[in-house]
Scaffold this motif. Structure first.
Motif, mmCIF file in Angstrom:
data_model
loop_
_atom_site.group_PDB
_atom_site.id
_atom_site.type_symbol
_atom_site.label_atom_id
_atom_site.label_comp_id
_atom_site.label_asym_id
_atom_site.label_seq_id
_atom_site.Cartn_x
_atom_site.Cartn_y
_atom_site.Cartn_z
ATOM 1 N N ILE A 7 0.811 -1.212 0.000
ATOM 2 C CA ILE A 7 0.000 0.000 0.000
ATOM 3 C C ILE A 7 0.852 1.274 0.000
ATOM 4 C CG2 ILE A 7 -0.202 0.146 2.521
ATOM 5 C CD1 ILE A 7 -2.969 0.930 -0.094
ATOM 6 N N LYS A 8 2.106 1.190 0.436
ATOM 7 C CA LYS A 8 2.955 2.373 0.559
ATOM 8 C C LYS A 8 3.727 2.585 -0.739
ATOM 9 C CE LYS A 8 3.463 1.275 5.464
ATOM 10 N NZ LYS A 8 4.389 0.800 6.522
ATOM 11 N N GLU A 9 3.365 3.630 -1.468
ATOM 12 C CA GLU A 9 3.878 3.783 -2.819
ATOM 13 C C GLU A 9 5.384 3.973 -2.897
ATOM 14 O OE1 GLU A 9 2.055 7.924 -1.820
ATOM 15 O OE2 GLU A 9 1.630 5.810 -1.416
ATOM 16 N N GLU A 10 5.975 4.694 -1.935
ATOM 17 C CA GLU A 10 7.402 4.943 -2.021
ATOM 18 C C GLU A 10 8.208 3.673 -1.764
ATOM 19 O OE1 GLU A 10 6.238 6.126 2.218
ATOM 20 O OE2 GLU A 10 5.350 6.014 0.233
ATOM 21 N N ILE A 11 7.651 2.746 -0.989
ATOM 22 C CA ILE A 11 8.299 1.462 -0.741
ATOM 23 C C ILE A 11 8.083 0.524 -1.922
ATOM 24 C CG2 ILE A 11 8.315 -0.562 0.776
ATOM 25 C CD1 ILE A 11 7.623 1.282 3.086
ATOM 26 N N LEU A 12 6.858 0.511 -2.428
ATOM 27 C CA LEU A 12 6.542 -0.321 -3.596
ATOM 28 C C LEU A 12 7.408 0.057 -4.786
ATOM 29 C CD1 LEU A 12 4.805 -2.436 -4.987
ATOM 30 C CD2 LEU A 12 3.066 -0.677 -5.362
ATOM 31 N N LEU A 13 7.681 1.324 -4.932
ATOM 32 C CA LEU A 13 8.508 1.794 -6.036
ATOM 33 C C LEU A 13 9.871 1.099 -6.031
ATOM 34 C CD1 LEU A 13 9.027 3.735 -8.393
ATOM 35 C CD2 LEU A 13 9.667 5.489 -6.708
ATOM 36 N N GLU A 14 10.453 0.915 -4.863
ATOM 37 C CA GLU A 14 11.741 0.238 -4.760
ATOM 38 C C GLU A 14 11.638 -1.214 -5.201
ATOM 39 O OE1 GLU A 14 14.082 0.882 -1.220
ATOM 40 O OE2 GLU A 14 12.890 2.648 -0.695
ATOM 41 N N ALA A 15 10.541 -1.876 -4.815
ATOM 42 C CA ALA A 15 10.340 -3.271 -5.204
ATOM 43 C C ALA A 15 10.210 -3.404 -6.715
ATOM 44 C CB ALA A 15 9.104 -3.833 -4.507
ATOM 45 N N VAL A 16 9.425 -2.515 -7.309
ATOM 46 C CA VAL A 16 9.218 -2.543 -8.755
ATOM 47 C C VAL A 16 10.541 -2.334 -9.489
ATOM 48 C CG1 VAL A 16 8.137 -1.326 -10.678
ATOM 49 C CG2 VAL A 16 6.805 -1.836 -8.622
ATOM 50 N N ARG A 17 11.338 -1.401 -9.028
ATOM 51 C CA ARG A 17 12.631 -1.137 -9.675
ATOM 52 C C ARG A 17 13.545 -2.358 -9.622
ATOM 53 N NH1 ARG A 17 13.455 4.964 -7.196
ATOM 54 N NH2 ARG A 17 12.563 6.105 -8.974
ATOM 55 N N LYS A 18 13.480 -3.105 -8.527
ATOM 56 C CA LYS A 18 14.283 -4.328 -8.431
ATOM 57 C C LYS A 18 13.878 -5.321 -9.506
ATOM 58 C CE LYS A 18 15.527 -4.389 -3.466
ATOM 59 N NZ LYS A 18 14.984 -3.114 -3.005
ATOM 60 N N SER A 19 12.574 -5.460 -9.734
ATOM 61 C CA SER A 19 12.090 -6.397 -10.756
ATOM 62 C C SER A 19 12.543 -5.978 -12.150
ATOM 63 C CB SER A 19 10.559 -6.477 -10.717
ATOM 64 O OG SER A 19 10.099 -6.970 -9.488
ATOM 65 N N ILE A 20 12.523 -4.689 -12.397
ATOM 66 C CA ILE A 20 12.967 -4.174 -13.695
ATOM 67 C C ILE A 20 14.452 -4.424 -13.882
ATOM 68 C CG2 ILE A 20 13.288 -2.071 -15.053
ATOM 69 C CD1 ILE A 20 10.661 -1.047 -13.777
ATOM 70 N N ASP A 21 15.232 -4.181 -12.838
ATOM 71 C CA ASP A 21 16.678 -4.410 -12.910
ATOM 72 C C ASP A 21 17.000 -5.870 -13.191
ATOM 73 O OD1 ASP A 21 17.156 -1.740 -12.420
ATOM 74 O OD2 ASP A 21 17.575 -2.000 -10.284
ATOM 75 N N LYS A 22 16.180 -6.776 -12.652
ATOM 76 C CA LYS A 22 16.397 -8.213 -12.845
ATOM 77 C C LYS A 22 15.735 -8.731 -14.117
ATOM 78 C CE LYS A 22 16.752 -9.349 -7.883
ATOM 79 N NZ LYS A 22 18.054 -10.036 -7.908
ATOM 80 N N ASP A 23 14.987 -7.860 -14.802
ATOM 81 C CA ASP A 23 14.303 -8.222 -16.044
ATOM 82 C C ASP A 23 13.377 -9.427 -15.829
ATOM 83 O OD1 ASP A 23 13.648 -7.878 -18.721
ATOM 84 O OD2 ASP A 23 15.222 -9.237 -19.419
ATOM 85 N N LEU A 24 12.567 -9.357 -14.789
ATOM 86 C CA LEU A 24 11.666 -10.458 -14.437
ATOM 87 C C LEU A 24 10.335 -10.309 -15.159
ATOM 88 C CD1 LEU A 24 12.346 -10.595 -10.589
ATOM 89 C CD2 LEU A 24 13.233 -12.145 -12.339
ATOM 90 N N ASP A 25 9.878 -11.395 -15.753
ATOM 91 C CA ASP A 25 8.590 -11.370 -16.455
ATOM 92 C C ASP A 25 7.535 -12.225 -15.760
ATOM 93 O OD1 ASP A 25 9.488 -13.914 -16.981
ATOM 94 O OD2 ASP A 25 9.472 -13.717 -19.167
ATOM 95 N N ASN A 26 7.854 -12.740 -14.567
ATOM 96 C CA ASN A 26 6.914 -13.592 -13.831
ATOM 97 C C ASN A 26 6.486 -12.952 -12.508
ATOM 98 O OD1 ASN A 26 9.566 -13.964 -12.826
ATOM 99 N ND2 ASN A 26 9.043 -15.963 -11.968
#
Length: 212
Positions: free
Chosen positions: A69-88
């Motif tokens: 629910i906390k957007e500034e924390i979620l943003l960090e999680a999303v960036r990690k997925s992008i850096d790892k190029d995860l599609d799942n």
């Protein structure tokens, strides 16, 4: 101390909407299509995403959903997925209180609940993510023999969760009162977990199997 929101985090997060599902209610009953017929694992309160991203990287045959629910924390999680190029993996910017408006009966194989807010005052116990009010919802959403994997550093919260799960008809297994008493434990750690281990705290763990 009240948490201060990071300026601009919301706008930045919305720019990465390919990693978000902004209207998850629209997929209720059809998450298998979103997941490409993969089994679905959900982390409730995904935080900065170290745990769920490590899982998604290791288990490409599973589709992961992180709810935060906390957007500034979620943003960090999303960036990690992008850096790892995860599609799942996808993320829901959503309140867990409304989880039964997102998922239909039997759609999820596993929930992860890691180091959730303990809400230590008794009058606030219903806000705990392992309170029976939530467990009833999880029980419906989990498929037959689906599981909840739970970790905490709080002994009282762990005891509470154990009792709640048993009362609600889950089969509790894999109980550990000190997960890292042995050095070589094959488990993925959260950011909080690493911090607590460094402080010498016990890590409590259990899994609870749904019985339908």
């Amino acid at each position: 101390m009240r948490r201060r929101k990071k300026s601009g985090a919301k706008d930045e997060l919305l720019k990465l909407d390919n990693m978000l599902i902004l209207n998850p209610e629209e997929h209720k009953g059809n998450w298998k299509d979103v997941a490409g017929n993969k089994k679905i694992h959900v982390e409730l309160g995904t935080g900065r995403g170290q745990f769920i991203n490590s899982l998604a990287e290791k288990h490409r045959d599973t589709f992961f959903i992180g709810i935060e629910i906390k957007e500034e924390i979620l943003l960090e999680a999303v960036r990690k997925s992008i850096d790892k190029d995860l599609d799942n993996i996808k993320y829901l910017w959503h309140d867990i209180n409304d989880i039964d408006s997102i998922f239909d009966e039997g759609e999820i194989e596993r929930f992860y609940i890691n180091f959730c807010d303990p809400w230590p005052k008794k009058r606030h116990s219903s806000r705990r993510l392992i309170h029976r009010n939530f467990l009833v919802k999880y029980k419906k959403i989990l498929n037959s023999n689906g599981e909840i994997h739970f970790k905490t550093d709080g002994e009282e919260l762990f005891e509470f969760s154990l009792n709640e799960m048993l009362e609600m008809g889950y089969t509790v297994k894999d109980v550990s009162l000190n997960l890292y008493r042995e050095e070589n434990v094959d488990t993925i750690k959260t950011e909080y977990e690493e911090k607590f281990i460094a402080q010498g705290k016990n890590i409590y763990r259990l899994s609870a199997q749904n019985n339908k």
